[in-house]
Design a protein around this motif. Structure first.
Motif, short mmCIF file in Angstrom:
data_model
loop_
_atom_site.label_atom_id
_atom_site.label_comp_id
_atom_site.label_asym_id
_atom_site.label_seq_id
_atom_site.Cartn_x
_atom_site.Cartn_y
_atom_site.Cartn_z
N LEU A 202 0.79 -1.23 0.00
CA LEU A 202 0.00 0.00 0.00
C LEU A 202 0.82 1.29 0.00
O LEU A 202 0.42 2.27 -0.62
CB LEU A 202 -0.93 0.02 1.22
N GLU A 203 1.95 1.30 0.69
CA GLU A 203 2.72 2.54 0.80
C GLU A 203 3.52 2.78 -0.48
O GLU A 203 4.09 1.84 -1.05
CB GLU A 203 3.68 2.45 2.00
N PRO A 204 3.61 4.04 -0.90
CA PRO A 204 4.44 4.36 -2.06
C PRO A 204 5.90 3.99 -1.80
O PRO A 204 6.58 3.45 -2.66
CB PRO A 204 4.28 5.88 -2.19
N ARG A 210 3.98 6.49 5.40
CA ARG A 210 3.32 7.76 5.72
C ARG A 210 1.90 7.57 6.23
O ARG A 210 1.29 8.51 6.74
CB ARG A 210 3.32 8.66 4.50
N HIS A 211 1.35 6.38 6.06
CA HIS A 211 -0.03 6.17 6.51
C HIS A 211 -0.14 5.08 7.55
O HIS A 211 -1.05 5.08 8.35
CB HIS A 211 -0.93 5.83 5.31
N TYR A 220 0.46 0.69 16.58
CA TYR A 220 0.47 1.28 15.24
C TYR A 220 -0.68 2.28 15.11
O TYR A 220 -1.62 2.29 15.91
CB TYR A 220 0.34 0.18 14.17
N ARG A 221 -0.57 3.09 14.07
CA ARG A 221 -1.56 4.15 13.86
C ARG A 221 -1.78 4.34 12.37
O ARG A 221 -0.84 4.32 11.58
CB ARG A 221 -1.03 5.45 14.47
N PHE A 222 -3.07 4.48 11.99
CA PHE A 222 -3.38 4.77 10.60
C PHE A 222 -3.65 6.26 10.43
O PHE A 222 -4.50 6.83 11.11
CB PHE A 222 -4.61 3.98 10.16
N VAL A 223 -2.93 6.90 9.52
CA VAL A 223 -3.09 8.33 9.25
C VAL A 223 -3.51 8.53 7.79
O VAL A 223 -2.76 8.18 6.89
CB VAL A 223 -1.76 9.08 9.50
N PRO A 224 -4.70 9.05 7.54
CA PRO A 224 -5.20 9.22 6.17
C PRO A 224 -4.37 10.22 5.36
O PRO A 224 -3.66 11.02 5.90
CB PRO A 224 -6.62 9.75 6.37
#
Lengths: 224, 224
Positions: A202-204, A210-211, A220-224
């Motif tokens: 998913l991450e570039p 970054r997300h 862990y944390r999800f950041v839009p």
DNA sequence: GGGGATCTTGACGAATCCTTGACACGGCCC
DNA sequence: GGGCCGTGTCAAGGATTCGTCAAGATCCCC
């Protein structure tokens, strides 16, 4: 999981229904009066409502009419009265089915299945978007650059838990417990393996996420 | 005008219902046995069916199951029996409501309104097209290269469930429950067998499906 | 009753997924 | 600098699931 809101002032019946429904795989919420029922339906919209007409604070049909003001959730009405007018009034107020006390639990479950079967297609989409990818919780799908990304069941569960509470820190124990079950609270290496796979998919740039952010030592944390 | 098909072998009740329903603005067709009921439903698809379980030629639940093989019209079941098992069987066979004789006409009309109200907002596009084939949910037909594709009842139901929610992942349990009934939630090999048949009949290359996608460990997805 | 279509059931490689262990890297404290 | 902890990475095995086929069992129409 399918969520059912049961509204009844009879605490004994309430408990019996909760146990039965949970045993059949439903997620159960309860309310003992019309006021709290409407509140509960608003805060955690259920997939179906079981509503007793005899409530202490307000008439059941009134609750139904209020609910219908903003929700089209299927409603199954319970009532102790056999009178025909009551049924007609409830059904015309927006009820989808009507069952008279005393009733068999099997019949209740069957009617419940029939209602849910009918309304299965009317669910609303829940979509969360970031710069890099889009998560469609309703369709259970992840898009990246317009292409859909293939996730394994475990990867999806983990992503879902994180995405359902954006910006919020989810501890390792919470994640492990939700995805693998409460018994796996110490297998933190699972998290590392699957988080790496999620980032790669998913991450570039998987090396500098970054997300899907890790909070060292916590979770862990999800950041839009 | 809303059309209702009434199926009952009691000619007296049949006439009473016809008069009452017509007086309330419905377009009424009638049938006195299961065979002619299925024929009538096929030739002039009604908006709703009222079905008596006690028919001279075949069991009411059997009629219902056959009907459900190709139609999703709302069905209200009439029965003289109060037994709980009968209700459960009928509802799980695909009935949407169940009412016991003797019943009040007002209640019948109210339940009828509730059913029609619910099915009114469930209307959706009846024709879904992909690069490889076209599914006409209304006519229950599948075209491929302009040719009619012959599907068995089970194949059709499975395809229908998937096509009714495009792009959406349908879990194995949902599929099994919708096609075979809630009791078959563990027979996942059925899915594999029938999915293979569907792909053979619909996909250009059955080995690399492009529209009927499997999500390993979870379920299947239809992508147009 | 007979014959055809349809559904069930079991078995088998193939593909996919989960688990597990090993190792590298960076930060922190002693 | 060395040891320790938490994290990221990788790959191999073992377990699960999937696709496929074919043979009974069943249903249904004539």
């Amino acid at each position: 999981m399918t969520s059912v809101l049961v509204v009844d002032d009879d605490t004994y019946l309430l408990r019996a229904l909760r146990i039965t429904l949970q045993a059949h795989g439903y997620d159960v919420a309860t309310a003992a009066d019309g006021r709290s029922a409407l509140l509960a339906a608003q805060q955690h919209p259920p997939a179906l409502v079981i509503l007793d007409l005899g409530l202490p604070d307000m008439d059941g049909s009134a609750v139904l009419r209020k609910l219908r003001g903003w929700s089209s959730v299927p409603v199954l009405v319970l009532s102790a009265r056999h009178g025909s007018e009551d049924k007609v009034e409830a059904l015309d107020a927006g009820a989808d089915d009507y069952i008279t006390k005393p009733f068999g639990l099997e019949e209740l479950l069957a009617r419940l299945r029939a209602l849910l079967r009918r309304s299965a297609d009317t669910e609303q989409p829940v979509v969360v978007t970031t710069e890099a990818f889009t998560v469609d919780l309703g369709k259970r799908r992840v898009l990246r650059d317009g292409q859909d990304v293939r996730l394994t069941p475990t990867e999806w569960k983990m992503l879902e838990v994180l995405v359902r509470s954006p910006e919020k820190l989810v501890t390792q124990q919470q994640l492990l417990s939700e995805v693998w079950g409460p018994a796996y609270a110490k297998e933190t290496n699972y998290l590392r393996v699957y988080m790496a796979q999620l980032r790669r998919k998913l991450e570039p740039d998987a090396a500098t996420p970054r997300h899907l952010i890790t909070e060292a030592g916590i979770g862990y944390r999800f950041v839009p």
